[in-house]
Design an enzyme around this catalytic site. Sequence first.
Site, short mmCIF file in Angstrom:
data_model
loop_
_atom_site.label_atom_id
_atom_site.label_comp_id
_atom_site.label_asym_id
_atom_site.label_seq_id
_atom_site.Cartn_x
_atom_site.Cartn_y
_atom_site.Cartn_z
N LEU A 1 -37.25 18.89 96.24
CA LEU A 1 -36.30 17.93 96.21
C LEU A 1 -37.04 16.42 95.81
O LEU A 1 -38.04 16.38 96.22
CB LEU A 1 -35.40 17.59 97.29
CG LEU A 1 -34.48 18.72 97.45
CD1 LEU A 1 -33.55 18.62 98.92
CD2 LEU A 1 -33.34 18.86 96.37
N ASP A 2 -36.39 15.57 95.13
CA ASP A 2 -36.91 14.15 94.76
C ASP A 2 -37.30 13.45 95.97
O ASP A 2 -36.72 13.84 97.12
CB ASP A 2 -36.50 13.61 93.74
CG ASP A 2 -36.13 13.92 92.33
OD1 ASP A 2 -37.07 14.67 92.27
OD2 ASP A 2 -35.33 13.38 91.75
N LEU A 3 -38.03 12.58 96.23
CA LEU A 3 -38.63 11.89 97.22
C LEU A 3 -37.35 11.13 97.82
O LEU A 3 -37.36 11.37 98.94
CB LEU A 3 -39.62 10.49 96.83
CG LEU A 3 -40.08 9.80 97.84
CD1 LEU A 3 -41.00 10.60 99.02
CD2 LEU A 3 -41.14 8.59 97.30
N THR B 1 -34.41 12.02 97.55
CA THR B 1 -33.02 12.98 97.73
C THR B 1 -33.17 13.63 99.06
O THR B 1 -34.27 14.10 99.41
CB THR B 1 -33.12 14.24 96.54
OG1 THR B 1 -33.12 13.29 95.34
CG2 THR B 1 -32.05 14.95 96.61
N HIS C 1 -36.02 15.63 87.78
CA HIS C 1 -35.20 14.65 87.83
C HIS C 1 -33.89 15.09 87.29
O HIS C 1 -33.06 14.26 86.55
CB HIS C 1 -35.64 13.50 87.30
CG HIS C 1 -36.81 12.65 88.16
ND1 HIS C 1 -37.02 12.96 89.47
CD2 HIS C 1 -37.96 11.93 87.67
CE1 HIS C 1 -37.75 12.16 89.84
NE2 HIS C 1 -38.63 11.68 88.88
#
Length: 244
Positions: free
Chosen positions: A101-103, A105, A186
């Site tokens: 998961l993104d930073l 998120t 993303h």
Amino acid sequence: MRLDKYLAGLGVGTRSEVKKIIRAGQVTVNGTAAVTPEQKVDETADEICVGGRRQSYAAFHYYLFHKPAGCVSAVRDEIHRTVMDYLAGAAGKDLFPVGRLDLDTEGLLLITDDGALAHELLAPAKHVPKTYYVRVDGRITQEDIRMFEEGADIGDARPARPAVLKILDGGSRQEAHLTLTEGRFHQVKRMFAAGGKEVLYLRRIAMGPLVLPESLKPGEYRALTAEELAALKKPASGRKEGDL
């Protein structure tokens, strides 16, 4: 391994709950009541019981983790805190996050040491569904829903796979649930950007049959239940629509 760490890793309770159980005399090791949570045990040889029920050693370990914003989905990182820093007390060697998961998120991540299962879940051909709660700056329209259903153009060589977008309520900053069956870089943010909208907040709430419990707060984790693990490992021939 410490007794409290071992029992917490089996899902008996949190570390603090397990310590109370041990001090209450409800845990035995080879027939003798355990005295302290720090007691060392051999998880492959010792007979460990809680309330008279033997706790079985697991070859692999599976944890449902609520990733908070600000940590990276990695085993180690020189700059940021990693998701594994939150599982420092979990049983199991060589644990790793399944996917990323993104930073910024939040949400559900599966943490395990079962490489074969991780490969199965991440294989592009499996199309494992992942559902997100998303809040955007802008009003989500029926045109957005159709664009997601048809496959949004996010600037790659091929469009995104069809996705299901369900509006939760109205307003200038609108909320929705989005279900994808792939995981590009993303991707959620790029899909909404294709419709001229900025993602303000993103949280993964489901992955295959796993659902993020409301009781599990950011930074917390627990072992998968037997039912969750069985659903996760269900053979493809036995799955129904909506399952993994």
